[in-house]
Design a protein around this motif. Sequence first.
Motif, PDB file in Angstrom:
ATOM      1  N   LEU A 242       0.846  -1.151  -0.029  1.00  0.00           N
ATOM      2  CA  LEU A 242      -0.045   0.121  -0.165  1.00  0.00           C
ATOM      3  C   LEU A 242       1.080   1.244  -0.184  1.00  0.00           C
ATOM      4  N   ASN A 243       0.802   2.201  -1.169  1.00  0.00           N
ATOM      5  CA  ASN A 243       1.532   3.344  -1.073  1.00  0.00           C
ATOM      6  C   ASN A 243       0.706   4.443  -1.003  1.00  0.00           C
ATOM      7  N   ASN A 244       0.579   5.302  -0.266  1.00  0.00           N
ATOM      8  CA  ASN A 244      -0.271   6.246  -0.025  1.00  0.00           C
ATOM      9  C   ASN A 244      -1.884   5.941  -0.443  1.00  0.00           C
ATOM     10  N   ASN A 245      -2.102   4.683   0.020  1.00  0.00           N
ATOM     11  CA  ASN A 245      -3.629   4.186  -0.141  1.00  0.00           C
ATOM     12  C   ASN A 245      -3.674   3.445  -1.503  1.00  0.00           C
ATOM     13  N   ARG A 246      -2.721   3.801  -2.352  1.00  0.00           N
ATOM     14  CA  ARG A 246      -2.677   2.889  -3.611  1.00  0.00           C
ATOM     15  C   ARG A 246      -2.152   1.455  -3.783  1.00  0.00           C
ATOM     16  N   ILE A 247      -2.783   0.712  -4.419  1.00  0.00           N
ATOM     17  CA  ILE A 247      -2.220  -0.725  -4.788  1.00  0.00           C
ATOM     18  C   ILE A 247      -1.936  -0.774  -6.180  1.00  0.00           C
ATOM     19  N   ASP A 248      -0.586  -1.230  -6.489  1.00  0.00           N
ATOM     20  CA  ASP A 248      -0.436  -1.517  -7.881  1.00  0.00           C
ATOM     21  C   ASP A 248      -0.862  -3.171  -7.997  1.00  0.00           C
ATOM     22  N   LEU A 249      -1.889  -3.305  -8.801  1.00  0.00           N
ATOM     23  CA  LEU A 249      -2.264  -4.544  -9.307  1.00  0.00           C
ATOM     24  C   LEU A 249      -1.813  -5.105 -10.646  1.00  0.00           C
ATOM     25  N   SER A 250      -0.893  -4.218 -11.351  1.00  0.00           N
ATOM     26  CA  SER A 250      -0.670  -4.494 -12.795  1.00  0.00           C
ATOM     27  C   SER A 250       0.065  -5.967 -13.116  1.00  0.00           C
ATOM     28  N   ARG A 251       0.506  -6.497 -11.889  1.00  0.00           N
ATOM     29  CA  ARG A 251       1.164  -7.856 -12.194  1.00  0.00           C
ATOM     30  C   ARG A 251       0.406  -8.803 -11.895  1.00  0.00           C
ATOM     31  N   VAL A 252      -1.057  -8.537 -11.717  1.00  0.00           N
ATOM     32  CA  VAL A 252      -1.931  -9.691 -11.157  1.00  0.00           C
ATOM     33  C   VAL A 252      -2.317 -10.475 -12.478  1.00  0.00           C
ATOM     34  N   PRO A 253      -2.480 -11.775 -12.603  1.00  0.00           N
ATOM     35  CA  PRO A 253      -2.703 -12.345 -13.761  1.00  0.00           C
ATOM     36  C   PRO A 253      -3.980 -12.072 -14.188  1.00  0.00           C
ATOM     37  N   GLY A 254      -4.299 -11.683 -15.422  1.00  0.00           N
ATOM     38  CA  GLY A 254      -5.548 -11.377 -16.200  1.00  0.00           C
ATOM     39  C   GLY A 254      -6.213 -10.344 -15.627  1.00  0.00           C
ATOM     40  N   VAL A 263      -7.526   2.384  -5.331  1.00  0.00           N
ATOM     41  CA  VAL A 263      -7.300   3.057  -4.252  1.00  0.00           C
ATOM     42  C   VAL A 263      -8.111   2.420  -3.002  1.00  0.00           C
ATOM     43  N   LEU A 264      -7.496   2.256  -2.152  1.00  0.00           N
ATOM     44  CA  LEU A 264      -8.180   1.873  -0.753  1.00  0.00           C
ATOM     45  C   LEU A 264      -8.162   2.749   0.278  1.00  0.00           C
ATOM     46  N   SER A 265      -9.279   3.522   0.391  1.00  0.00           N
ATOM     47  CA  SER A 265      -9.455   4.617   1.378  1.00  0.00           C
ATOM     48  C   SER A 265     -10.653   4.358   2.292  1.00  0.00           C
ATOM     49  N   ALA A 266     -10.377   4.337   3.371  1.00  0.00           N
ATOM     50  CA  ALA A 266     -11.517   4.328   4.598  1.00  0.00           C
ATOM     51  C   ALA A 266     -12.536   5.502   4.541  1.00  0.00           C
ATOM     52  N   GLU A 267     -11.914   6.582   4.108  1.00  0.00           N
ATOM     53  CA  GLU A 267     -12.741   7.777   4.059  1.00  0.00           C
ATOM     54  C   GLU A 267     -13.733   7.719   2.939  1.00  0.00           C
ATOM     55  N   ASN A 268     -13.455   7.043   1.709  1.00  0.00           N
ATOM     56  CA  ASN A 268     -14.427   6.968   0.649  1.00  0.00           C
ATOM     57  C   ASN A 268     -14.642   5.778   0.080  1.00  0.00           C
ATOM     58  N   ASP A 269     -14.465   4.636   1.069  1.00  0.00           N
ATOM     59  CA  ASP A 269     -15.003   3.356   0.670  1.00  0.00           C
ATOM     60  C   ASP A 269     -15.535   2.795   2.003  1.00  0.00           C
ATOM     61  N   GLU A 270     -16.838   2.586   2.122  1.00  0.00           N
ATOM     62  CA  GLU A 270     -17.434   2.037   3.339  1.00  0.00           C
ATOM     63  C   GLU A 270     -17.114   0.510   3.506  1.00  0.00           C
ATOM     64  N   HIS A 331     -12.805  -4.771  -4.586  1.00  0.00           N
ATOM     65  CA  HIS A 331     -12.321  -5.899  -3.408  1.00  0.00           C
ATOM     66  C   HIS A 331     -12.306  -7.223  -3.751  1.00  0.00           C
ATOM     67  N   VAL A 332     -13.260  -7.692  -4.715  1.00  0.00           N
ATOM     68  CA  VAL A 332     -13.210  -8.976  -5.064  1.00  0.00           C
ATOM     69  C   VAL A 332     -11.945  -9.347  -5.812  1.00  0.00           C
ATOM     70  N   THR A 333     -11.480  -8.353  -6.642  1.00  0.00           N
ATOM     71  CA  THR A 333     -10.079  -8.384  -7.168  1.00  0.00           C
ATOM     72  C   THR A 333      -8.793  -8.412  -6.418  1.00  0.00           C
ATOM     73  N   VAL A 334      -8.879  -7.502  -5.381  1.00  0.00           N
ATOM     74  CA  VAL A 334      -8.013  -7.501  -4.208  1.00  0.00           C
ATOM     75  C   VAL A 334      -8.054  -8.717  -3.346  1.00  0.00           C
ATOM     76  N   VAL A 335      -9.213  -9.217  -2.927  1.00  0.00           N
ATOM     77  CA  VAL A 335      -9.111 -10.046  -2.099  1.00  0.00           C
ATOM     78  C   VAL A 335      -8.859 -11.737  -2.764  1.00  0.00           C
ATOM     79  N   GLY A 336      -9.287 -11.529  -4.120  1.00  0.00           N
ATOM     80  CA  GLY A 336      -8.949 -12.841  -4.908  1.00  0.00           C
ATOM     81  C   GLY A 336      -7.467 -12.994  -4.938  1.00  0.00           C
ATOM     82  N   GLU A 337      -6.764 -11.939  -5.174  1.00  0.00           N
ATOM     83  CA  GLU A 337      -5.322 -11.932  -5.539  1.00  0.00           C
ATOM     84  C   GLU A 337      -4.711 -12.227  -3.929  1.00  0.00           C
ATOM     85  N   LEU A 338      -5.309 -11.719  -2.930  1.00  0.00           N
ATOM     86  CA  LEU A 338      -4.642 -12.223  -1.632  1.00  0.00           C
ATOM     87  C   LEU A 338      -4.782 -13.677  -1.426  1.00  0.00           C
ATOM     88  N   SER A 339      -6.036 -14.042  -1.861  1.00  0.00           N
ATOM     89  CA  SER A 339      -6.032 -15.646  -1.558  1.00  0.00           C
ATOM     90  C   SER A 339      -5.115 -16.613  -2.584  1.00  0.00           C
TER      91      SER A 339
END
Length: 568
Positions: A242-254, A263-270, A331-339
């Motif tokens: 996480l860099n200033n609330n941003r995640i680089d997902l460019s290397r994620v397959p497909g 961007v993951l920000s608790a201010e704007n993402d319930e 979030h599905v993309t992020v959690v999918g990549e984490l998993s």
Amino acid sequence: MNVTLAVKQYISKMIENSGPGMKVLLMDKETTSIVSVVYTQSEILQKEVYLFERIDSQNRDSMKHLKAICFLRPTKENVQHLIQELRRPKYSVYFIYFSNVISKSEIKALAEADEQEVVAEVQEFYGDFIAVNPHLFSLNLHGVARGRTWETSMLSRCTQGLTSVLLALKKCPMIRYQLSSDMAKRLAENVKQIITKEYELFDFRKTEVPPLLLILDRSDDAITPLLNQWTYQAMVHELLGLNNNRIDLSRVPGITKDLREVVLSAENDEFYANNLYLNFGEIGTNIKNLMEDFQKKKPKGQQKLESIADMKAFVDNYPQFKKMSGTVSKHVTVVGELSRLVSERQLMEVSEVEQQLACQNDHSSAQQNVRRLLQNPRVSELDAVRLVMLYALRYEHHSSSILSSLMEELSRRGVSERYRKMVQSVVEYGGKRIRGSDLITPTDAVAITKQFFKGLKGVENVYTQHQPLLHDTLDQLIKGRLKDSQFPYLGPSSLRDRPQDIMVFLIGGATYEEALTVYNLNRNTPGVRIVLGGSAIHNTKSFLEEVILATGHSGDRAQGSGRHSTRR
């Protein structure tokens, strides 16, 4: 005590002060990060700010119909850029805000450059830090130490960042620091110097119990930043960065084009705000529930959502669903990549052994488990090395230590020499000789009893049994039991009452696991408010970079007892 709110209020005030009309926001590299973490571009657009520019950009057009709001750090370079700007102004009027204290001589130089009288106001707004969460801030500084002493420019930047947090929160604190760290003492003295010099700025309404600033050193707990994490924000930072609330997902397959950077920000993402501190299992369930809610609105979609893969397929096949919920697709993309990473790197097995190394004292079982994982080809190079590092820190002086044999095992696995050398660097950085605390073996009877009962109770979650050293330090502080002999006050006075407003700063960087500790203490300790800050927010990779910079430039790390002049 909310650092996010403090920075947001400063930025709102800047925009309000400039009055109605179209505006440009002129920033530097650091203030761009400071603003982007608390406000989205669309939120600022609603306030009639239509253009965002860098003060150091050479090819800006002249736009006399725009008012300029300048939000800049008070550096020599920025003052020079402003002087050039005011000599040939590109905008109709300038509202200038510095993120920290600026000298009178620099104000004079700006006034002299303003021959066309375009400057409407110059003010200091103390937002000189990155507000990551409401109770967590960072200075985004890497490599603050050379050996056991400060890298000179970093000391002055940390002093500025820390004093600006105090001014933003309107606190004039008493200061305590970690005695075993000369760096903590120097920073404490420098902050005190600024408070004394700028006493008018720090003249806040006195509270019954004075606020407290506690300055600690990362090298006292090198274990926390080496552990894999299982709560959402911490896990994202550990596995994706996480860099200033941003995640680089460019290397994620497909990955699709629109999700290459999110961007993951608790201010704007319930959803993120509600799941920030929940563990991985709960997040999977919550995403599934969220998607099933949406599915109910679509009579055709009868397919079951059993796995992360099903969810991804569901999202990809519903363009209109994507539009309805960018949040969910993200979030599905992020959690999918984490998993995917958890199963590919066998992180559940790795993490179980990490937790055993961090929390238990069973050498024979630990050595067997580490050896078993080192022989597993699916365990990544980083995870293999971190297990050996944790073993080296835990059993540094154990009579039957098998460290040399584990190092040979790393060599046989083909682990790079750079990574293998880091094992020694980590021990040099945070080993027994350096620490001022009982990180690994408690010495007093109370702590030993506590640890014994902790072992008997059984653990609710085997992956999250570790508590950072910071938890015990703050627990002792809140109960009034933190020893003055280890954490002295700067100056003659000391706090008689239980502290209420506590600001903690970790030289060498904090972690999201420590942020979770502070969040829980705030929630469970009525009347106590804690804010945590660090020179950076680390995951394992960035922490190891910090260690290399600290140990690589100094062959001999002396004990932290040398005194240094406080003059800069």
